[in-house]
Design a protein around this motif. Structure first.
Motif, PDB file in Angstrom:
ATOM      1  N   GLY A 192      -4.973   3.734   2.564  1.00 25.79           N
ATOM      2  CA  GLY A 192      -4.763   4.931   1.762  1.00 25.79           C
ATOM      3  C   GLY A 192      -4.344   4.708   0.329  1.00 25.79           C
ATOM      4  N   MET A 193      -4.418   3.480  -0.185  1.00 24.45           N
ATOM      5  CA  MET A 193      -4.020   3.223  -1.561  1.00 24.45           C
ATOM      6  C   MET A 193      -5.225   3.330  -2.484  1.00 24.45           C
ATOM      7  SD  MET A 193      -1.814   0.040  -3.123  1.00 24.45           S
ATOM      8  CE  MET A 193      -0.786   0.332  -4.597  1.00 24.45           C
ATOM      9  N   ASN A 194      -5.144   4.177  -3.476  1.00 21.25           N
ATOM     10  CA  ASN A 194      -6.216   4.348  -4.450  1.00 21.25           C
ATOM     11  C   ASN A 194      -6.279   3.140  -5.367  1.00 21.25           C
ATOM     12  OD1 ASN A 194      -7.559   5.279  -7.028  1.00 21.25           O
ATOM     13  ND2 ASN A 194      -7.770   7.149  -5.796  1.00 21.25           N
ATOM     14  N   GLU A 195      -7.486   2.688  -5.694  1.00 24.66           N
ATOM     15  CA  GLU A 195      -7.607   1.484  -6.527  1.00 24.66           C
ATOM     16  C   GLU A 195      -7.054   1.691  -7.935  1.00 24.66           C
ATOM     17  OE1 GLU A 195     -12.237   2.039  -8.074  1.00 24.66           O
ATOM     18  OE2 GLU A 195     -11.734   0.498  -6.606  1.00 24.66           O
ATOM     19  N   ASP A 196      -6.930   2.935  -8.375  1.00 22.21           N
ATOM     20  CA  ASP A 196      -6.329   3.186  -9.689  1.00 22.21           C
ATOM     21  C   ASP A 196      -4.823   2.973  -9.692  1.00 22.21           C
ATOM     22  OD1 ASP A 196      -8.799   3.885 -10.737  1.00 22.21           O
ATOM     23  OD2 ASP A 196      -8.547   6.014 -10.266  1.00 22.21           O
ATOM     24  N   ALA A 197      -4.231   2.870  -8.503  1.00 20.60           N
ATOM     25  CA  ALA A 197      -2.773   2.733  -8.417  1.00 20.60           C
ATOM     26  C   ALA A 197      -2.298   1.301  -8.609  1.00 20.60           C
ATOM     27  CB  ALA A 197      -2.279   3.250  -7.069  1.00 20.60           C
ATOM     28  N   TYR A 198      -3.227   0.347  -8.562  1.00 27.26           N
ATOM     29  CA  TYR A 198      -2.801  -1.042  -8.693  1.00 27.26           C
ATOM     30  C   TYR A 198      -3.718  -1.810  -9.642  1.00 27.26           C
ATOM     31  CZ  TYR A 198      -6.578  -2.007  -5.337  1.00 27.26           C
ATOM     32  OH  TYR A 198      -7.799  -2.086  -4.714  1.00 27.26           O
ATOM     33  N   GLY A 199      -3.174  -2.882 -10.168  1.00 33.97           N
ATOM     34  CA  GLY A 199      -3.949  -3.796 -10.989  1.00 33.97           C
ATOM     35  C   GLY A 199      -4.133  -5.108 -10.260  1.00 33.97           C
ATOM     36  N   VAL A 200      -5.074  -5.911 -10.752  1.00 37.02           N
ATOM     37  CA  VAL A 200      -5.375  -7.212 -10.144  1.00 37.02           C
ATOM     38  C   VAL A 200      -5.364  -8.269 -11.238  1.00 37.02           C
ATOM     39  CG1 VAL A 200      -7.008  -8.522  -8.727  1.00 37.02           C
ATOM     40  CG2 VAL A 200      -6.868  -6.033  -8.498  1.00 37.02           C
ATOM     41  N   ALA A 201      -4.675  -9.367 -10.981  1.00 39.24           N
ATOM     42  CA  ALA A 201      -4.551 -10.442 -11.963  1.00 39.24           C
ATOM     43  C   ALA A 201      -4.570 -11.785 -11.243  1.00 39.24           C
ATOM     44  CB  ALA A 201      -3.251 -10.279 -12.752  1.00 39.24           C
ATOM     45  N   PRO A 202      -4.822 -12.863 -11.978  1.00 40.80           N
ATOM     46  CA  PRO A 202      -4.732 -14.181 -11.344  1.00 40.80           C
ATOM     47  C   PRO A 202      -3.322 -14.457 -10.837  1.00 40.80           C
ATOM     48  CG  PRO A 202      -5.877 -14.321 -13.450  1.00 40.80           C
ATOM     49  CD  PRO A 202      -5.270 -12.951 -13.386  1.00 40.80           C
ATOM     50  N   VAL A 203      -3.219 -15.270  -9.811  1.00 36.55           N
ATOM     51  CA  VAL A 203      -1.920 -15.702  -9.298  1.00 36.55           C
ATOM     52  C   VAL A 203      -1.193 -16.475 -10.394  1.00 36.55           C
ATOM     53  CG1 VAL A 203      -0.812 -17.216  -7.597  1.00 36.55           C
ATOM     54  CG2 VAL A 203      -2.751 -15.784  -6.922  1.00 36.55           C
ATOM     55  N   PRO A 204       0.116 -16.268 -10.566  1.00 40.84           N
ATOM     56  CA  PRO A 204       0.855 -17.001 -11.598  1.00 40.84           C
ATOM     57  C   PRO A 204       0.815 -18.518 -11.407  1.00 40.84           C
ATOM     58  CG  PRO A 204       2.142 -15.138 -10.805  1.00 40.84           C
ATOM     59  CD  PRO A 204       0.963 -15.260  -9.895  1.00 40.84           C
ATOM     60  N   VAL A 205       1.063 -19.210 -12.510  1.00 37.30           N
ATOM     61  CA  VAL A 205       1.182 -20.672 -12.494  1.00 37.30           C
ATOM     62  C   VAL A 205       2.549 -21.050 -13.043  1.00 37.30           C
ATOM     63  CG1 VAL A 205      -1.289 -21.106 -12.656  1.00 37.30           C
ATOM     64  CG2 VAL A 205       0.024 -20.778 -14.747  1.00 37.30           C
ATOM     65  N   THR A 246      -8.256 -11.220  -1.547  1.00 39.31           N
ATOM     66  CA  THR A 246      -9.244 -10.151  -1.606  1.00 39.31           C
ATOM     67  C   THR A 246      -8.769  -8.907  -0.849  1.00 39.31           C
ATOM     68  OG1 THR A 246     -10.830 -11.970  -1.513  1.00 39.31           O
ATOM     69  CG2 THR A 246     -11.731  -9.748  -1.441  1.00 39.31           C
ATOM     70  N   ALA A 247      -7.735  -8.257  -1.367  1.00 40.26           N
ATOM     71  CA  ALA A 247      -7.016  -7.222  -0.614  1.00 40.26           C
ATOM     72  C   ALA A 247      -7.593  -5.816  -0.755  1.00 40.26           C
ATOM     73  CB  ALA A 247      -5.548  -7.201  -1.058  1.00 40.26           C
ATOM     74  N   SER A 248      -8.545  -5.603  -1.622  1.00 44.42           N
ATOM     75  CA  SER A 248      -8.938  -4.232  -1.973  1.00 44.42           C
ATOM     76  C   SER A 248      -9.352  -3.385  -0.778  1.00 44.42           C
ATOM     77  CB  SER A 248     -10.072  -4.266  -3.001  1.00 44.42           C
ATOM     78  OG  SER A 248      -9.663  -4.947  -4.161  1.00 44.42           O
ATOM     79  N   ALA A 249     -10.201  -3.926   0.102  1.00 46.54           N
ATOM     80  CA  ALA A 249     -10.653  -3.146   1.255  1.00 46.54           C
ATOM     81  C   ALA A 249      -9.484  -2.819   2.178  1.00 46.54           C
ATOM     82  CB  ALA A 249     -11.729  -3.910   2.018  1.00 46.54           C
ATOM     83  N   ASN A 250      -8.598  -3.787   2.348  1.00 45.00           N
ATOM     84  CA  ASN A 250      -7.428  -3.586   3.189  1.00 45.00           C
ATOM     85  C   ASN A 250      -6.535  -2.481   2.622  1.00 45.00           C
ATOM     86  OD1 ASN A 250      -5.337  -3.990   5.048  1.00 45.00           O
ATOM     87  ND2 ASN A 250      -5.600  -6.203   5.024  1.00 45.00           N
ATOM     88  N   ALA A 252       0.821  -1.213   0.000  1.00 49.90           N
ATOM     89  CA  ALA A 252       0.000   0.000   0.000  1.00 49.90           C
ATOM     90  C   ALA A 252       0.852   1.259   0.000  1.00 49.90           C
ATOM     91  CB  ALA A 252      -0.941  -0.006   1.198  1.00 49.90           C
ATOM     92  N   LYS A 253       2.033   1.188   0.621  1.00 53.60           N
ATOM     93  CA  LYS A 253       2.921   2.343   0.721  1.00 53.60           C
ATOM     94  C   LYS A 253       3.943   2.409  -0.417  1.00 53.60           C
ATOM     95  CE  LYS A 253       2.314   2.499   5.720  1.00 53.60           C
ATOM     96  NZ  LYS A 253       2.898   2.203   7.054  1.00 53.60           N
ATOM     97  N   GLY A 254       3.805   1.529  -1.402  1.00 52.36           N
ATOM     98  CA  GLY A 254       4.673   1.570  -2.572  1.00 52.36           C
ATOM     99  C   GLY A 254       6.062   1.012  -2.352  1.00 52.36           C
ATOM    100  N   ARG A 255       6.246   0.231  -1.293  1.00 52.13           N
ATOM    101  CA  ARG A 255       7.573  -0.341  -1.024  1.00 52.13           C
ATOM    102  C   ARG A 255       7.832  -1.594  -1.845  1.00 52.13           C
ATOM    103  NH1 ARG A 255       6.485   0.019   5.416  1.00 52.13           N
ATOM    104  NH2 ARG A 255       6.854   2.263   5.710  1.00 52.13           N
ATOM    105  N   THR A 256       6.778  -2.337  -2.161  1.00 52.84           N
ATOM    106  CA  THR A 256       6.917  -3.538  -2.975  1.00 52.84           C
ATOM    107  C   THR A 256       6.020  -3.429  -4.193  1.00 52.84           C
ATOM    108  OG1 THR A 256       5.250  -4.626  -1.587  1.00 52.84           O
ATOM    109  CG2 THR A 256       7.553  -5.118  -1.110  1.00 52.84           C
ATOM    110  N   ALA A 257       6.427  -4.118  -5.255  1.00 55.00           N
ATOM    111  CA  ALA A 257       5.715  -4.016  -6.527  1.00 55.00           C
ATOM    112  C   ALA A 257       4.544  -4.970  -6.632  1.00 55.00           C
ATOM    113  CB  ALA A 257       6.680  -4.276  -7.676  1.00 55.00           C
ATOM    114  N   MET A 258       4.592  -6.084  -5.892  1.00 49.83           N
ATOM    115  CA  MET A 258       3.551  -7.105  -6.033  1.00 49.83           C
ATOM    116  C   MET A 258       3.188  -7.696  -4.678  1.00 49.83           C
ATOM    117  SD  MET A 258       4.662  -9.189  -9.508  1.00 49.83           S
ATOM    118  CE  MET A 258       6.448  -8.929  -9.451  1.00 49.83           C
ATOM    119  N   LEU A 259       1.966  -8.233  -4.630  1.00 45.87           N
ATOM    120  CA  LEU A 259       1.437  -8.823  -3.409  1.00 45.87           C
ATOM    121  C   LEU A 259       0.525  -9.978  -3.791  1.00 45.87           C
ATOM    122  CD1 LEU A 259       0.801  -8.570  -0.259  1.00 45.87           C
ATOM    123  CD2 LEU A 259      -1.156  -7.155  -0.966  1.00 45.87           C
ATOM    124  N   LEU A 260       0.679 -11.116  -3.113  1.00 45.13           N
ATOM    125  CA  LEU A 260      -0.255 -12.239  -3.245  1.00 45.13           C
ATOM    126  C   LEU A 260      -1.161 -12.214  -2.015  1.00 45.13           C
ATOM    127  CD1 LEU A 260       2.292 -15.033  -4.250  1.00 45.13           C
ATOM    128  CD2 LEU A 260       0.712 -13.845  -5.781  1.00 45.13           C
TER     129      LEU A 260
END
Length: 438
Positions: free
Chosen positions: A290-303, A281-285, A270-278
Motif C-alpha cells: 500500500g505504499m505509493n511510489e511518490d512517498a519514497y525516494g531511491v538512492a544507492p546504498v551508502p559507502v 529491488t523493493a518497489s513491488a513489495n 511501507a507503514k511509515g514506521r522507519t525512515a530508511m530501508l536497505l
C-alpha cells in the motif's frame, strides 16, 4: 524417485546440520515421482510480499505455459528461510522438483553437489543461446570456467529507500551518501520521534549480503585467493563490527529488528514506521503493502566515504535469482521447455515488471518499464558498483555460518551486551571452524 549420486552428500552435510530453519525432506511430489511428460514440479522463491502474492503473479504464467505445451506445472513457493535447506535435502534424497529457483549466490555450492543440470553449449542452444544473457548475471551462475549450474531469471541489486515526508519533517534535503551521513541524519529523524533504519537481524541471507558489502567497502575478503575461509582477518572483523554497530553503537537500527526474519523491515517502512530501508529491488513489495511510489525516494546504498555508484566503491552484491533443473528429472524435455518459456522475452518482461527486478535477458531490457526511476538506480548499481559473492563451492556454508554469527551479534546488541572487536572475531572464528575441510 530420481537418484542423486552419493558424491553430493559430503558437500552439503554441513549446511544441512547448520541450517536454522531446515524443513526436513524435499517435496514428496517432486517431478521425478510421477514420471509424467505432462507435468513438472516447480519450486519458486518468495519474491513478493508473501507466498500468496507470488502465487498470484506466477499461476497465470504457468497456465499460459500449459496451454502452449500441454505440460501442467505444479507450483510451490518456498520462503527464503527454508529454501536452501529444502534444495540441499532434495539434492541428497532425490525428493525434489524438476525445476527450481536458486539464489544466484548459491550457484557454485549447488554446482558442487552434482545434482543440477549443467548448462553447456547444447543446453543453452535449446533456450536461444548463452549470448542472450547479460554478462554480469552469467557471472553468478557457478564456478568460472565450468558450465553454469543454472540460468539467470531475475537480476536484483540493493538500494537505499527513504521516506520523503519523514526526511522533510526532519529538515533533511536528500538521502545520505555515506554511513556517517546516515548516522547523522538518524539523530535528526529520532528527534522527530521516528525510527531510522530497518534491518532483519534474524535473516541469515540478508546478514551475509550486507556484511559482504561492508567487507568490500573496507577492502576485505572472506576467502583467500586459493578459496580458503579467512573470516576473522582484522579487516573483515572491522567490517562486520561496523554493520552491527548500526544497532549496537549508532542506535539507528531498532533493537527489535534483531528478531526480524523476513519482510518485516519492509512492512515497517511501507507503514511509515522507519525512515530508511536497505533492500533488494523493493518497489513491488512496497506497492503490494500500500505504499505509493511518490512517498519514497531511491538512492544507492551508502559507502564509507565519497559518492556511491561511481565504479570504485562496492555498494551492493550482484543479486538475482537463477533457474535450475535437477539433472535426474524424468522430464528433461519438459523442464527445458519451461526454462525456455521463463527466459523468453515476453515472460521476462511480465515477471520482472511484476517483481520490479531487471531482466537478465538483454533483449527484454528495452521495455520502458525498466527505465523507471527505481530501475535506473538498480541498473546503474549492477553495472558500476556491485560485486558477486564468492563463487566457491563452500559459499552456501559461508552464508549459513557467517550469517548466523551476525544474527547472534545482533541478538547481543539488542540485549545490551557489548559488541566489541574481540566479540566479533570470536563469532567469526567459530563460523570459520564450522566450514568443511578442503
Amino acid at each position: 524417485m530420481r537418484s542423486i549420486r552419493a558424491a553430493a552428500i559430503g558437500a552439503v552435510t554441513l549446511s544441512l546440520a547448520l541450517g536454522a530453519s531446515a524443513c526436513g525432506g524435499g517435496s514428496p511430489t517432486g517431478g521425478g515421482s510421477d514420471d509424467s511428460p505432462e507435468s513438472l514440479t516447480y519450486w519458486a522463491s518468495n519474491q513478493g510480499a508473501g507466498v500468496e502474492v507470488d502465487k498470484k503473479v506466477l499461476q497465470p504464467e504457468l497456465d499460459k505455459f500449459e496451454k502452449q505445451t500441454g505440460i501442467k506445472v505444479k507450483l510451490e513457493v518456498v520462503p527464503w528461510p527454508d529454501l536452501l535447506n529444502r534444495i540441499l535435502t532434495a539434492a541428497t534424497s532425490g525428493q525434489g522438483p524438476d525445476v527450481l529457483n536458486i539464489g544466484n549466490t548459491w550457484s557454485a555450492s549447488l554446482q558442487a553437489t552434482g545434482a543440477l543440470l549443467p548448462w553447456d553449449a547444447a543446453n543453452f542452444a535449446k533456450i536461444g543461446g548463452k549470448d542472450r544473457f547479460v554478462a554480469a548475471a552469467l557471472g553468478s551462475t557457478g564456478v568460472p570456467g565450468k558450465d553454469p549450474a543454472a540460468v539467470p531469471l531475475y537480476s536484483l541489486a540493493y538500494a537505499l529507500y527513504y521516506n520523503k515526508q519523514i526526511f522533510a519533517d526532519a529538515g533533511i534535503a536528500g538521502p545520505p551518501a555515506t554511513w556517517d551521513e546516515l548516522v547523522a541524519d538518524g539523530k535528526k529523524i529520532q528527534a522527530k520521534g521516528k525510527q531510522v533504519l530497518g534491518a532483519e537481524g534474524a535473516n541469515v541471507s540478508e546478514n551475509i549480503h550486507h556484511v559482504f558489502v561492508f567487507a568490500k567497502q573496507h577492502g576485505a575478503d572472506f576467502f583467500t585467493a586459493e578459496g580458503k575461509p579467512d573470516f576473522a582477518n582484522p579487516v573483515a572483523v572491522a567490517a562486520v563490527e561496523q554493520y552491527v554497530d548500526l544497532m549496537a553503537k549508532d542506535k539507528v537500527i531498532p533493537p527489535g529488528n534483531a528478531e526480524y526474519a523476513q519482510n518485516q523491515s519492509v512492512s515497517d517502512f511501507a507503514k511509515g514506521r522507519t525512515a530508511m530501508l536497505l533492500w533488494q529491488t523493493a518497489s513491488a513489495n512496497l506497492k503490494s503493502q500500500g505504499m505509493n511510489e511518490d512517498a519514497y525516494g531511491v538512492a544507492p546504498v551508502p559507502v564509507r566515504s565519497g559518492t556511491p555508484g561511481g565504479g570504485t566503491q562496492v555498494d551492493s552484491m550482484v543479486a538475482g535469482i537463477n533457474l535450475a533443473v535437477f539433472k535426474d528429472t524424468h522430464n528433461l524435455d519438459g523442464a527445458t521447455q519451461f526454462v525456455k518459456f521463463m527466459t523468453g522475452d515476453e515472460e521476462q518482461k511480465i515477471l520482472n515488471k511484476a517483481y520490479s527486478s531487471i531482466p537478465p535477458v538483454k533483449s527484454a531490457q528495452s521495455d520502458p518499464a525498466f527505465t523507471t526511476r527505481d530501475n535506473a538506480v538498480l541498473k546503474n548499481t549492477l553495472v558500476t558498483s556491485a560485486a558477486p559473492l564468492p563463487q566457491v563451492a563452500a559459499e552456501s556454508q559461508f552464508e549459513t555460518t557467517v550469517g548466523t554469527a551476525v544474527k547472534e551479534l545482533f541478538a547481543d546488541a539488542a540485549a545490551g551486551r557489548a559488541v566489541t572487536a574481540d566479540a566479533v572475531k570470536a563469532k567469526l572464528l567459530k563460523a570459520q571452524q564450522q566450514m568443511p575441510a578442503k
